[in-house]
Design an enzyme around this catalytic site. Structure first.
Site, PDB file in Angstrom:
ATOM      1  CE  LYS A 186      10.468   0.725  -3.254  1.00 33.85           C
ATOM      2  NZ  LYS A 186      10.040   1.969  -3.934  1.00 33.85           N
ATOM      3  CD  GLU A 242       2.494  -5.628   6.555  1.00 34.93           C
ATOM      4  OE1 GLU A 242       1.714  -4.667   6.611  1.00 34.93           O
ATOM      5  OE2 GLU A 242       3.710  -5.504   6.298  1.00 34.93           O
ATOM      6  N   GLY A 244       5.796   0.620  -4.953  1.00 38.90           N
ATOM      7  CA  GLY A 244       5.132  -0.674  -4.895  1.00 38.90           C
ATOM      8  C   GLY A 244       3.835  -0.725  -5.680  1.00 38.90           C
ATOM      9  NE  ARG A 245       1.096   5.085  -4.700  1.00 39.06           N
ATOM     10  CZ  ARG A 245       2.030   5.403  -3.813  1.00 39.06           C
ATOM     11  NH1 ARG A 245       2.554   4.453  -3.050  1.00 39.06           N
ATOM     12  NH2 ARG A 245       2.443   6.645  -3.669  1.00 39.06           N
ATOM     13  CD  GLU A 278       0.220   3.141  -0.231  1.00 36.88           C
ATOM     14  OE1 GLU A 278       1.285   2.758  -0.731  1.00 36.88           O
ATOM     15  OE2 GLU A 278      -0.505   2.415   0.475  1.00 36.88           O
ATOM     16  CG  HIS A 334     -28.798  -6.595  -6.350  1.00 39.41           C
ATOM     17  ND1 HIS A 334     -30.166  -6.452  -6.443  1.00 39.41           N
ATOM     18  CD2 HIS A 334     -28.376  -7.025  -7.561  1.00 39.41           C
ATOM     19  CE1 HIS A 334     -30.561  -6.802  -7.662  1.00 39.41           C
ATOM     20  NE2 HIS A 334     -29.483  -7.154  -8.366  1.00 39.41           N
ATOM     21  CE  LYS A 389       4.239  -1.383   6.140  1.00 37.55           C
ATOM     22  NZ  LYS A 389       5.075  -1.589   4.932  1.00 37.55           N
TER      23      LYS A 389
END
Length: 525
Positions: free
Chosen positions: A194, A200, A255-256, A341, A372, A491
């Site tokens: 965005k 990253e 973003g999410r 978040e 398991h 960050k």
């Protein structure tokens, strides 16, 4: 300014009520009331929501709905859909749901979104005609988790001859593993950011560009190998992208929540525009349900209230997401980020410290693998967790008998968590010497969601259901669910520490532990 949640009369009434509920067990309730399932389940057109295995009575539900009313959930919901600036720390409206309301003739955002969808479809067609065999989606966090979930869920129906890959980690191992074996001049990169400044994502984009420049065919027209999706077009152009290959995002969409936006291009490329529109249509149907259904029938409201009830009043330590369908294997990670978040906040809207639990600790795994992995803790651990079991009635492929084995495991686990096993029942099995080790306390909470079949439409419904659940819980807690300052803090610190890693001297203002770690790296690098 609203009073803190813990001081609201409806919240205090729930605290007093919880003391009575603790005296009862799910075994008792089901034995006493044969209509319990019909009372505590809701059926939609395409799926069933069963919450009968929660430790609740009719009185509990009434009191939870009173809490929703006192917290003005409906008012906040209407404010969000009206486009008011409910993201107070960034002074922005919250408009991811508006991206799905494509038929709203009065909405400028809907008009813009329809134009973007047309551009996405045209660009996807152009990319397919250019002979690309691999698409690498470069994003981080919310800019890739939803897209990865959707693409993986329907990979069996993907565009023939096209492979989709997702890279989010700044660890170069991830992108190098994806690039290994790929053909540079047949590989396309989608850079989804965005701000177009996410370290990253841009770091991985640089690696991708350098990789392309080592190939003579790709180097001739490297610009055709990139598509940008951002709210900062000028930054994307400055980086080297072509204007007609940059799609817009909106600052009002986090973003999410970006899978519904142009950041869903990877879905369009991989599955086609009809599938993407069905995803939007399913989410839109859940939006309408959330806006119009009465509180007692409203699935996002019920799901949110049950989460608050279990975490605040029955002391569950975590919430576990358990999809019993391999096509939903990335759903736990998507929901973990969505909830933690959004609502992992320690202050309310007024800046006051919360004195109640905030976001649940969310984790999960696909069934039956999870059985398991950590079900021992769920069944016999000293601290209880609540669970969402998610199943699909119709199998994705053949082998109905195998699918029925899968669903029988899911339903059996919900029953085992609820009923447990007494010492007498364990002894009845004949192994009395170790019977104490086979006692299960039971009375453990779970919801079950059964989709009739998994389609882009039903997955859109499911994703929007959880989005709105998280929103409702944010309203109940009186927090802003749409910022993430904790992410930004780390960050910023990383930027300063990177300079320390790359220079000879260390910052004298650093704490001793940080200095020691940096010194160890420098010594052995």
């Amino acid at each position: 300014m609203r009073r803190p949640l813990s001081q609201l009369p409806s919240y205090r009434a729930l605290h007093a009520h919880a003391q009575k509920i603790r005296k009862h067990t799910l075994r008792e309730w089901f034995a006493q009331d044969p209509k319990r399932f019909s009372m505590f389940s809701r059926e939609q057109e395409h799926f069933l929501f069963d919450f009968s295995r929660n430790r609740i009575s009719e009185e509990t539900l009434d009191k939870l709905l009173a809490l929703s009313g006192e917290c003005e959930v409906e008012t906040w919901r209407d404010r969000m859909f009206a486009g008011e600036c409910i993201n107070l720390t960034e002074n922005l409206p919250v408009q991811h749901a508006a991206l799905r309301d494509l038929e709203d003739a009065t909405s400028s955002l809907a008009e813009s979104q329809n134009r973007v969808l047309e551009r996405m479809e045209a660009l996807a067609l152009q990319i397919r005609e250019q002979g690309f065999t691999d698409v690498v989606h470069l994003g981080a966090g919310g800019s890739h988790l939803g897209q990865k979930l959707v693409c993986d869920a329907f990979c069996d129906e993907a565009t023939p001859g096209l492979n989709m890959h997702f890279v989010a980690n700044v660890d170069t191992t991830e992108i190098q593993r994806v690039l290994h074996g790929r053909v540079p001049h047949r590989t396309l990169f989608i850079v989804a950011s965005k701000s177009f400044s996410t370290p990253e994502t841009l770091s991985n984009a640089e690696i991708a560009r350098n990789w392309l420049m080592q190939d003579d065919k790709a180097k001739e027209s490297s610009e055709r190998h990139f598509v940008g999706i951002t709210a900062e077009t000028e930054r994307a152009l400055a980086w080297g992208l072509q204007e007609h290959r940059v799609l817009p995002m909106w600052n009002t969409v986090g973003g999410r929540f970006s899978v519904w936006s142009a950041a869903g291009l990877s879905v369009v490329l991989y599955l086609g525009m009809p599938a993407f529109r069905e995803l939007l249509r399913g989410a839109r149907e859940m939006d309408r349900h959330f806006r119009n259904a009465a509180a007692g029938e409203n699935l996002p409201v019920l799901l949110a209230l049950l989460g608050i009830w279990n975490q605040h009043f029955l002391d569950t330590v975590a919430h576990v997401v358990l999809p019993y369908d391999m096509r939903l294997r990335y759903l736990p990670a998507y929901l973990q980020q969505l909830e933690m978040e959004s609502n992992g906040k320690c202050v309310d809207r007024a800046g006051r410290a919360l004195d109640v639990p905030d976001a649940a600790i969310v984790f999960g795994e696909v069934g039956t693998n999870a059985q398991h992995g950590f079900f021992q803790f769920l069944h016999q651990g000293g601290r209880a967790a609540s669970c969402d079991f998610i199943g699909v009635v119709r199998p994705g492929r053949g082998h109905r008998s195998q699918h029925e084995m899968l669903l029988s495991n899911m339903i059996a686990q919900t029953r085992a968590l609820m009923f447990g096993q007494t010492l007498e029942e364990a002894c009845a099995q004949g192994d009395t010497a170790c019977a104490e080790h086979k006692v299960f306390p039971g009375n453990r909470t779970s919801n079950t969601i059964l989709l009739r079949q998994l389609t882009p439409y039903s997955l859109g419904q499911l994703m929007a259901l959880y989005e709105h659940k998280v929103f409702v819980q944010g309203v109940l807690l009186d927090i802003n669910s749409f910022d993430q300052p904790g992410v930004e803090l780390g960050k910023k610190l990383a930027e300063h520490l990177l300079d320390d890693l790359q220079t000879a001297d260390l910052d004298t203002d650093l704490d001793s532990a940080t200095r020691a770690l940096l010194a160890y790296y420098k010594k052995h690098a």
